[in-house]
Enzyme design. Structure first.
Site, PDB file in Angstrom:
ATOM      1  N   TYR A 129     -36.808  16.965 -23.476  1.00 23.30           N
ATOM      2  CA  TYR A 129     -36.266  18.170 -22.841  1.00 23.30           C
ATOM      3  C   TYR A 129     -34.863  18.489 -23.351  1.00 23.30           C
ATOM      4  O   TYR A 129     -34.483  19.650 -23.476  1.00 23.30           O
ATOM      5  CB  TYR A 129     -36.252  18.024 -21.317  1.00 23.30           C
ATOM      6  CG  TYR A 129     -37.619  18.221 -20.699  1.00 23.30           C
ATOM      7  CD1 TYR A 129     -38.328  19.405 -20.901  1.00 23.30           C
ATOM      8  CD2 TYR A 129     -38.205  17.233 -19.919  1.00 23.30           C
ATOM      9  CE1 TYR A 129     -39.583  19.603 -20.342  1.00 23.30           C
ATOM     10  CE2 TYR A 129     -39.458  17.411 -19.354  1.00 23.30           C
ATOM     11  CZ  TYR A 129     -40.150  18.596 -19.561  1.00 23.30           C
ATOM     12  OH  TYR A 129     -41.378  18.790 -19.018  1.00 23.30           O
TER      13      TYR A 129
ATOM     14  N   GLU B  19     -54.104 -10.041 -13.935  1.00 21.45           N
ATOM     15  CA  GLU B  19     -54.365  -8.612 -14.070  1.00 21.45           C
ATOM     16  C   GLU B  19     -54.171  -7.859 -12.754  1.00 21.45           C
ATOM     17  O   GLU B  19     -53.568  -6.799 -12.739  1.00 21.45           O
ATOM     18  CB  GLU B  19     -55.810  -8.405 -14.581  1.00 21.45           C
ATOM     19  CG  GLU B  19     -56.201  -6.947 -14.732  1.00 21.45           C
ATOM     20  CD  GLU B  19     -57.592  -6.747 -15.321  1.00 21.45           C
ATOM     21  OE1 GLU B  19     -58.251  -7.748 -15.681  1.00 21.45           O
ATOM     22  OE2 GLU B  19     -58.023  -5.588 -15.411  1.00 21.45           O
TER      23      GLU B  19
ATOM     24  N   ASP C  68     -59.964 -10.025 -15.252  1.00 21.58           N
ATOM     25  CA  ASP C  68     -61.386  -9.840 -14.982  1.00 21.58           C
ATOM     26  C   ASP C  68     -62.180 -10.263 -16.211  1.00 21.58           C
ATOM     27  O   ASP C  68     -61.636 -10.352 -17.314  1.00 21.58           O
ATOM     28  CB  ASP C  68     -61.688  -8.360 -14.681  1.00 21.58           C
ATOM     29  CG  ASP C  68     -61.122  -7.916 -13.331  1.00 21.58           C
ATOM     30  OD1 ASP C  68     -60.858  -8.779 -12.473  1.00 21.58           O
ATOM     31  OD2 ASP C  68     -60.962  -6.695 -13.138  1.00 21.58           O
TER      32      ASP C  68
END
Lengths: 362, 362
Positions: A99, A195, A247
């Site tokens: 910006y 995780e 997982d």
């Protein structure tokens, strides 16, 4: 290196870029800059450091066309902005810098991608990370809980915190710039990075950190840069083994791989971000059958991802080939919280101690 | 209420459910349970408390079919599990409870949705939140930075922390269960909650909290339950005004609405989760034109979301109708970090002070 030394180095490297252009022009040469070609074909797995790196191919940007001249002009503006930021001891996000370029007339960025890419170029040229230029990542760091005392230099003074005794249950949140962080002392034997928040809270509640002298790290899914940097530093500076607990599915194996070997996208930063010594603890496909874990069927996307991993050099070991092929045969995946089917203590009393001793960590 | 009192109350309410079934059976009645019908058509906006609530329609579950009997059996198992968890001073995630049901034979849940739904039913029946039953949310709480001293009861003892003096730059991370949190004292005049990490870090770096005696809260996008509960408590217990600072697009207005009025999904918990006094500070559509902010064109999805908000009772005020209609006319949206186009200090030196005084907060 102290924060002041990093500032000095970053300032110098930025100056070098501008000085190089100045010399080129003084010598009646067209200003240019060369850097490694950033395509998939120029990324190599470096056997010795065990991380991804750019290869030998180089691309030269020479200001002999208006397009290339404009590119160098933008880089000059960014170099000026970052130099100024370091001098004023300020910082900003990539989004803010994008910006801010609104005021740079012709050098204004057309899109966020363009400014991100230019910052990555600067990282490659200077061999420093964006954090050294006081560019803050938007993404949040992870949390740490365990027998570790740290010192953080903040804008409001130094803070010394013990990551069990002085903090709340949500842990110590890793700051955006881990250069401000110093490890004072610790009683830890290893680091276990998880995780999910559910598993982090499970280990904390079950007192796993106290029983095993472990530092718990909550990765929050795909880990942020600052999280990966802290894991690397815990491993390198304190000599602590790092194990990764995710997982049991192909997407989670990639979390492990990005911690251990770095990612293709940030190949130029692998040596800062990766922890080659990190080991995968589970959920392993063989755990799904050995412990008869609750599981879900692999989707077509899962199967494709597993097959892609079979040809990924990061998974090119006997262990991973065996586990991935087993998972394809089973057709199943399990989450780490699936161990709860055997009771809330099973994971901390049985599974993890067994795996850690198998891996030689405890 | 102290943690011990909450435990006692939760235990009693769970007991009441089982006792009710026992009495029904002792009186030769078929066991049943009734609770508000949970469809969109039975949700009303309660003008007096300014939050969403369930209406008068009730659904009765009576164990006169195998399907309904099985539903009550599952609820009985959950009641037993939660009672036990409170007695043992343990906690678990919804995901863990789902896996634990693997051992409940016929009462095993078929899918996570089913167990989540049952826990929501229990919240409605007992008028307590899941956290009172020691069910931890998976989602992470936000961070707090400002002139506030808190006491957190952790499993490792009590921790007293000042949220400027005793913590790092990433702030104090809100724990999963804010019942363990006590506000000791503060020097704050108001609370400002921000959508993005970039803006949180901007206010922290610029010393906005010190200059304006403000408590900074990083919402991390759509705020977690624990974040919303902390905002409510800061507002109700400490009497502090709460202002919400987000991007200027319809999705961000929903973040504001969920803080201020609660969500349809958690209508039964609105009175714990919502902060009806919260005010929206920006980015307002009128700011986009007034400050000539860098902006993007509204997508079709954005336009549809804005139109949906025009018929949402939470946005049924003159202010919102004006702003939303203006945005539709402009066809533009802006991010909060877009203020950086006017320099890194503009947002803290100009925009926020002007808005806060306009709103009567400072």
């Amino acid at each position: 290196m102290s924060r002041e030394d990093i500032d000095k180095l970053a300032d110098q490297r930025l100056y070098d870029i501008a000085e190089n252009w100045y010399k080129q022009m003084a010598g009646a040469k067209i200003p240019s800059i060369s850097l490694p070609t950033r395509t998939k074909h120029n990324i190599e797995y470096d056997e010795s450091s065990e991380v991804w790196k750019y290869g030998e191919k180089e691309t030269m940007r020479i200001a002999n066309s208006s397009k290339s001249a404009l590119h160098l002009l933008k880089m000059a503006y960014v170099v000026g902005f970052l130099k100024n930021q370091i001098a004023e001891s300020r910082s900003s996000t990539l989004r803010e810098m994008y910006y801010i370029s609104e005021g740079w007339k012709k050098a204004k960025f057309g899109a966020q991608d363009e400014s991100n890419h230019l910052v990555e170029d600067l990282e490659i040229i200077t061999e420093l990370s964006r954090e050294a230029f006081h560019l803050r990542p938007e993404e949040d760091g992870a949390s740490v809980y365990g027998p570790l005392r740290i010192r953080e230099k903040t804008r409001r003074g130094e803070r010394v915190m013990h990551c069990q005794e002085d903090i709340g249950e949500a842990g110590y949140p890793i700051p955006n710039n881990v250069d401000n962080l110093e490890f004072i002392d610790h009683d830890a034997k290893f680091v276990i990075a998880m995780e999910t928040g559910g598993m982090y809270a499970r280990l904390m509640e079950n007192g796993f950190d106290e029983e095993h002298d472990a530092i718990l790290v909550h990765l929050k899914g795909q880990p942020a840069r600052s999280t990966r940097r802290v894991l690397r530093r815990l491993n390198q500076e304190l000599g602590l083994p790092v194990v990764i607990f995710t997982d049991g599915d192909p997407w989670s194996y990639r979390i492990f791989a990005s911690v251990a070997y770095g990612s293709i996208k940030a190949a130029h930063m692998s040596e800062i971000l990766a922890t080659p010594g990190a080991q995968f603890i589970g959920v392993q496909p063989s755990d799904i059958s050995n412990y008869n874990l609750p599981s879900d069927k692999l989707t077509e996307g899962d199967i494709a991802a597993l097959k892609a991993e079979l040809s990924d050099p990061r998974f090119d070991t006997e262990y991973w080939r065996h586990e991935i092929n087993l998972q394809l045969k089973l057709g199943l995946k399990s989450e780490q919280q699936a161990f709860a089917s055997r009771g809330l203590d099973f994971v901390t009393k049985e599974y993890l101690p067994a795996r850690l001793s198998e891996m030689g960590v405890i």
